[in-house]
Design a protein around this motif. Structure first.
Motif, short mmCIF file in Angstrom:
data_model
loop_
_atom_site.label_atom_id
_atom_site.label_comp_id
_atom_site.label_asym_id
_atom_site.label_seq_id
_atom_site.Cartn_x
_atom_site.Cartn_y
_atom_site.Cartn_z
N LEU A 2 48.19 7.79 54.60
CA LEU A 2 49.36 8.60 54.28
C LEU A 2 49.18 9.18 52.89
CD1 LEU A 2 52.26 9.64 54.81
CD2 LEU A 2 53.08 7.48 53.82
N ILE A 3 49.19 10.50 52.81
CA ILE A 3 49.07 11.19 51.53
C ILE A 3 50.20 12.21 51.44
CG2 ILE A 3 47.69 12.79 50.15
CD1 ILE A 3 45.20 11.52 51.35
N GLU A 4 50.91 12.18 50.34
CA GLU A 4 51.94 13.17 50.06
C GLU A 4 51.61 13.80 48.70
OE1 GLU A 4 55.90 11.50 52.25
OE2 GLU A 4 55.36 10.55 50.34
N ALA A 5 51.47 15.11 48.68
CA ALA A 5 51.05 15.76 47.44
C ALA A 5 51.35 17.25 47.47
CB ALA A 5 49.55 15.55 47.21
N GLU A 6 51.44 17.82 46.28
CA GLU A 6 51.46 19.27 46.16
C GLU A 6 50.06 19.78 46.45
OE1 GLU A 6 53.96 21.72 43.09
OE2 GLU A 6 52.01 21.31 42.19
N ALA A 7 49.96 20.90 47.14
CA ALA A 7 48.65 21.39 47.54
C ALA A 7 48.63 22.92 47.58
CB ALA A 7 48.28 20.83 48.92
N ILE A 8 47.43 23.46 47.40
CA ILE A 8 47.19 24.90 47.53
C ILE A 8 46.48 25.14 48.87
CG2 ILE A 8 46.01 26.92 46.57
CD1 ILE A 8 46.14 25.47 43.82
N ILE A 9 47.05 25.97 49.71
CA ILE A 9 46.42 26.29 50.99
C ILE A 9 45.15 27.09 50.74
CG2 ILE A 9 46.70 27.48 53.20
CD1 ILE A 9 48.51 25.10 53.00
N LEU A 10 44.04 26.64 51.36
CA LEU A 10 42.77 27.33 51.19
C LEU A 10 42.35 28.10 52.43
CD1 LEU A 10 40.64 24.66 49.28
CD2 LEU A 10 42.00 26.54 48.33
N SER A 11 42.51 27.51 53.60
CA SER A 11 42.09 28.20 54.82
C SER A 11 42.94 27.75 55.99
CB SER A 11 40.60 27.94 55.11
OG SER A 11 40.39 26.58 55.46
N VAL A 12 43.10 28.66 56.94
CA VAL A 12 43.88 28.40 58.15
C VAL A 12 43.15 29.04 59.31
CG1 VAL A 12 46.10 28.67 59.31
CG2 VAL A 12 46.02 28.49 56.80
N ARG A 13 42.93 28.29 60.38
CA ARG A 13 42.37 28.89 61.59
C ARG A 13 43.08 28.31 62.81
NH1 ARG A 13 38.13 25.88 64.08
NH2 ARG A 13 37.41 24.08 62.85
N GLY A 14 43.13 29.13 63.83
CA GLY A 14 43.84 28.74 65.03
C GLY A 14 43.20 27.57 65.74
N TYR A 15 44.05 26.80 66.41
CA TYR A 15 43.60 25.67 67.20
C TYR A 15 44.48 25.64 68.44
CZ TYR A 15 42.16 20.91 68.41
OH TYR A 15 41.67 19.80 69.06
N GLY A 16 43.88 26.00 69.57
CA GLY A 16 44.69 26.11 70.77
C GLY A 16 45.57 27.34 70.70
N GLU A 17 46.66 27.32 71.45
CA GLU A 17 47.52 28.49 71.53
C GLU A 17 48.46 28.63 70.34
OE1 GLU A 17 49.65 28.65 75.15
OE2 GLU A 17 47.85 28.75 76.42
N ASN A 18 48.92 27.53 69.79
CA ASN A 18 49.99 27.63 68.80
C ASN A 18 49.80 26.75 67.57
OD1 ASN A 18 52.45 29.01 68.23
ND2 ASN A 18 53.58 27.10 68.59
N ASP A 19 48.70 25.99 67.53
CA ASP A 19 48.49 25.06 66.43
C ASP A 19 47.47 25.63 65.44
OD1 ASP A 19 50.26 23.34 67.73
OD2 ASP A 19 48.63 22.47 68.92
N ALA A 20 47.26 24.92 64.35
CA ALA A 20 46.35 25.40 63.32
C ALA A 20 45.62 24.25 62.65
CB ALA A 20 47.11 26.21 62.27
N LEU A 21 44.38 24.52 62.26
CA LEU A 21 43.61 23.61 61.41
C LEU A 21 43.65 24.18 59.99
CD1 LEU A 21 40.51 22.81 63.63
CD2 LEU A 21 42.51 21.37 63.20
N VAL A 22 44.10 23.38 59.06
CA VAL A 22 44.35 23.84 57.70
C VAL A 22 43.55 22.99 56.72
CG1 VAL A 22 46.13 24.13 55.91
CG2 VAL A 22 46.67 24.61 58.31
N ARG A 23 42.99 23.66 55.70
CA ARG A 23 42.35 22.96 54.59
C ARG A 23 43.12 23.31 53.33
NH1 ARG A 23 37.01 21.49 55.49
NH2 ARG A 23 36.16 22.31 53.55
N ALA A 24 43.47 22.28 52.58
CA ALA A 24 44.28 22.48 51.38
C ALA A 24 43.74 21.61 50.25
CB ALA A 24 45.74 22.15 51.67
N LEU A 25 43.94 22.07 49.02
CA LEU A 25 43.42 21.37 47.84
C LEU A 25 44.56 20.71 47.09
CD1 LEU A 25 40.95 20.82 45.99
CD2 LEU A 25 41.62 22.87 44.71
#
Length: 244
Positions: A2-25
């Protein structure tokens, strides 16, 4: 996990019809990937834009499992994506950071540096206000990943004054006297790249970007299958057109 933190979104790509894979710093937990349920929905798309600041929560049963990520938008930089030059800047910064950093390793200085550049872009009325910060951020990234350039003393004589060039092989500074006769083989070193507070005019900005670009391509962005250098090329071309 469990990690809770402020983050900067770096990349977003689709996963399936409505979901997303996100990388954040994050500042203290490094680069983190996550699966966002409904990430491509109309409700979440505005939050999941590269360069946005979010409050993020990653949850997973084990450290090896892809975490489920939930986000709450803290600060949107969405309007910048409608400005061609600023959008190119955001594309490059986020793509570089996502491609260069290993996951789950903290780089607090890089987080602060990235946040500072993004703030400068948002506050800058013209590109010249923030263009020099790109080269400084790239220089910081090289140093944080173990490929720092020695710009404080001449690699030939050890002198700390009149440093005017950089060796494209070693990444070390070269004084004007030591470079005599070899200037064409070296990269010009602008003062602002050595002195953080120094102002940078456009020739200096492009000289600085030539230095950092050389070593990013050689030492960091070596996997051409996931190479974001095209985004950097677009940014530099837009900057040159803005100057012309």
């Amino acid at each position: 996990m469990l990690i809770e933190a402020e983050a900067i979104i770096l990349s977003v790509r689709g996963y399936g019809e409505n979901d997303a894979l996100v990388r954040a710093l994050t500042r203290d937990h490094g680069l983190r990937p996550g699966f966002v349920r409904g990430g491509r929905s109309r409700r979440l798309r505005p939050a999941l834009q590269p360069a946005n600041l979010v409050t993020a929560t990653w949850r997973a049963r084990t450290d090896d499992q892809l975490a489920q990520l939930t986000v709450e938008l803290t600060h949107s930089r969405g309007p910048l994506h409608a400005e061609p030059l600023a959008a190119a800047a955001l594309d490059w910064l986020t793509a570089l950071t996502a491609a260069a950093l290993p996951e789950a390793q903290a780089y607090p200085h890089l987080y602060d540096g990235l946040a500072g550049v993004l703030d400068a872009i948002e506050a800058g009325a013209v590109a010249r206000d923030w263009a020099g910060s790109f080269a400084r951020y790239e220089l910081l990234l090289l140093a944080e990943l173990g490929f720092g350039l020695d710009l404080h003393s001449c690699i030939v004589t050890g002198a700390m004054e009149d440093l005017a060039f950089v060796s494209p092989r070693s990444g070390g500074a070269v004084s004007r006297s030591a470079a005599a006769g070899y200037e064409a083989r070296l990269l010009p070193l602008p003062a602002f790249l050595r002195e953080g507070g120094a102002a940078a005019d456009w020739p200096d900005v492009f000289a600085g970007l030539a230095i950092t670009g050389r070593f990013l391509e050689r030492d960091i962005l070596t996997d051409h299958r996931a190479n974001p250098l095209a985004a950097r090329d677009r940014l530099v071309e837009r900057l040159k057109r803005a100057v012309a």
